[in-house]
Design a protein around this motif. Sequence first.
Motif, short mmCIF file in Angstrom:
data_model
loop_
_atom_site.label_atom_id
_atom_site.label_comp_id
_atom_site.label_asym_id
_atom_site.label_seq_id
_atom_site.Cartn_x
_atom_site.Cartn_y
_atom_site.Cartn_z
N HIS A 54 1.97 -11.94 -4.68
CA HIS A 54 0.97 -11.00 -4.14
C HIS A 54 1.49 -10.32 -2.87
CE1 HIS A 54 -2.40 -13.37 -6.29
NE2 HIS A 54 -2.26 -12.20 -6.88
N ILE A 55 2.05 -11.14 -1.94
CA ILE A 55 2.49 -10.60 -0.65
C ILE A 55 3.69 -9.68 -0.85
CG2 ILE A 55 3.41 -11.20 1.63
CD1 ILE A 55 1.70 -13.78 1.44
N HIS A 56 4.62 -10.07 -1.73
CA HIS A 56 5.80 -9.25 -2.00
C HIS A 56 5.39 -7.89 -2.56
CE1 HIS A 56 9.10 -7.77 -4.61
NE2 HIS A 56 9.84 -8.10 -3.56
N ASP A 57 4.50 -7.89 -3.55
CA ASP A 57 4.05 -6.62 -4.16
C ASP A 57 3.36 -5.73 -3.14
OD1 ASP A 57 5.06 -7.61 -6.47
OD2 ASP A 57 3.14 -8.00 -7.46
N ARG A 76 4.52 -1.97 -1.87
CA ARG A 76 3.61 -0.80 -1.92
C ARG A 76 3.56 -0.10 -0.56
NH1 ARG A 76 -0.17 -3.92 -4.49
NH2 ARG A 76 -1.71 -3.72 -2.82
N GLU A 77 3.58 -0.91 0.51
CA GLU A 77 3.52 -0.34 1.87
C GLU A 77 4.78 0.47 2.17
OE1 GLU A 77 1.69 0.50 5.45
OE2 GLU A 77 0.83 -0.58 3.75
N LEU A 78 5.93 0.04 1.65
CA LEU A 78 7.19 0.74 1.90
C LEU A 78 7.18 2.16 1.35
CD1 LEU A 78 10.00 -1.89 1.17
CD2 LEU A 78 9.38 -0.91 3.35
N LEU A 134 7.26 4.97 6.22
CA LEU A 134 8.71 5.20 6.27
C LEU A 134 9.42 4.41 7.36
CD1 LEU A 134 9.29 8.99 5.66
CD2 LEU A 134 9.17 7.14 4.05
N ALA A 135 8.71 4.09 8.45
CA ALA A 135 9.36 3.41 9.58
C ALA A 135 9.46 1.90 9.34
CB ALA A 135 8.58 3.69 10.86
N LEU A 136 9.00 1.42 8.19
CA LEU A 136 8.99 -0.02 7.89
C LEU A 136 10.18 -0.38 7.01
CD1 LEU A 136 6.63 -2.12 8.56
CD2 LEU A 136 6.14 -2.02 6.13
N LEU A 190 3.34 -3.29 13.42
CA LEU A 190 3.30 -4.40 12.46
C LEU A 190 1.91 -5.05 12.40
CD1 LEU A 190 6.78 -5.91 13.33
CD2 LEU A 190 6.18 -4.78 11.21
N SER A 191 1.21 -5.10 13.55
CA SER A 191 -0.11 -5.75 13.54
C SER A 191 -1.14 -4.93 12.76
CB SER A 191 -0.61 -6.01 14.96
OG SER A 191 -0.97 -4.82 15.60
N VAL A 192 -0.98 -3.59 12.74
CA VAL A 192 -1.88 -2.75 11.94
C VAL A 192 -1.69 -3.05 10.45
CG1 VAL A 192 -2.30 -0.35 11.19
CG2 VAL A 192 -2.20 -0.89 13.62
N LEU A 193 -0.43 -3.26 10.03
CA LEU A 193 -0.15 -3.65 8.64
C LEU A 193 -0.79 -5.01 8.32
CD1 LEU A 193 1.32 -3.64 5.90
CD2 LEU A 193 3.36 -4.46 7.08
#
Length: 578
Positions: free
Chosen positions: A305-308, A312-314, A318-320, A341-344
């Motif tokens: 779940h976390i990997h997927d 998706r966020e990537l 773009l800066a991640l 990172l904390s917003v993510l």
Amino acid sequence: MIMDSNIFRNNQNPGELILDNNDQERERGITILAKNVSVVYNGTKINIIDTPGHADFGGEVERVLNMADGVLLLVDAFEGTMPQTRFVLQKAIQLGLKPIVVINKVDKPNCRPDVVHEQVFELMYSLDATEEQLDFPTIYGSAKQNWMSYDWKIRTENITELFDAIVEHIPAPTENPGTPQMLVTSLDYSQYVGRIAIGRIHRGELKEGMNVSLVKRDGTISRTKIKELHVFTGLGREKVLSASNGDICALVGIDGFEIGDSICDYENPEPLEPISIDEPTMSMLFTINNSPFYGKEGKFVTSRHIHDRLMRELEKNLALHVETTDSADAWNVHGRGVLHLSVLIETMRREGYELQVGQPQVLFKEIAGEKYEPIELLHIDLPEELSGTAIDLVTRRKGEMLNMEKKGDRINLEFHIPSRGIIGLRTTMMTSTQGEAVMAHRFIKYDKFRGPIETRLNGSLVALETGTAFAYALNKLQDRGKYFIDPQEEIYEGQVVGESSREGDLAMNLTKSKKLTNMRASGSDDKVRLAPPIKFSLEEALEYIQKDEYVEVTPKSIRLRKIMLNENDRKRASKKVV
């Protein structure tokens, strides 16, 4: 501008913060995601892109600025140019965009529009703006009172002078015939049609049903077809048959695209330059939640779940960057700063994810055999009598003072400080200055490593057993430090339940209840008086933890814990390190 363009019906109440419609944006009072809308003024369509100002969200700025022909630089008539103003303006000036300066809130008492105008000129000059960019028009007014004027002393009835300035000074797209070119700068998702590519047409014309080439960043080409074409109208989108250069449009039916890819001619593809993004400066370890309380609050708890979710966020962030580790359950996530990172992490916990996050780490570089680290420009605004405390705190963290400027009864301090020194500084600064300090910082360069920095000296209070924390036990051990938990809260072995008043960690049993007997003595049933516990926000928790600790994040809780939960395991590990 949106309200003046009569996008809404007379009986419609759009509320406040129309574009900052994300829950986190409203709560934090900042823009996190870039959005675009359009308004029509005297038959001219004006596309508006709202970008974040914070350097941590620079990826959003870099992504959308190449769609713009000019910028409106909004500055407060009282506060003047802020540290974050510099970041977005620098990016716009590098792209050669013409600015229009809008000095807002001239209705405020003690405002200083003329001084602010000079500040803006000096800022642009320091950013190497061209003569044409320095010859900027300035509009004064009050958005709250719905007026804008070229002279702040002359109040008008509406904001037409702002619209006139946009039409006059910001160039309209010139006709650019030829084979179609469009750079994908944003994406949207619909559960009916899937992923939607958004961008501005650079050259030529795109039509519904047209065959096109999708050119990836690495140069690979795939053939595809535009099923539907939408342009932005007001706050929504409108389906059209064709769109030409200068239009910002959304394409439905394009598969396998990413931000930075080009949509080109089917026969003769000529891709555009991909978006250039600044490198990340900070990383955190994301791992699955393996605490004794895992799965109690979240819906998505497994590594899959976390990997997927990170993948998706990537696609849109773009800066991640995400790196795999030796473990299948952990990832190194690189970003622009703790806030980025904390917003993510906050977004993920609200979606129902459970995860654990390690201490933020700065990304070092090796240049010519020497170790380099990211350096940030730090601004602190605080009362004059507290300036000595702030200077002492920053210099202890290898900060160098650049400037000290007095503004009324407050002082504005400017430092160069390593990114490592910023971590955990806000909490200490707020405590030391009675909450008076206003801090802002942004990354400026990599410089030579400045040596070790002292971190939090106080150790942690760690729970020795799993169970319910009783007020009786909390009261007896109150002199050991400050607590992070309430009475009757469920805790587990290895959880960080407070901050010790001394160096070194202290394990304590808070699950011990009072034994009831039939004997009573006077004074034995005194009321328990406990100091209120410290409650961390997510950013504060991330900045607080030590190297051997994790922040456990679930939809309902933020807990601090030791990586090794068992006290004996921790002692053995510390002996090995020695």
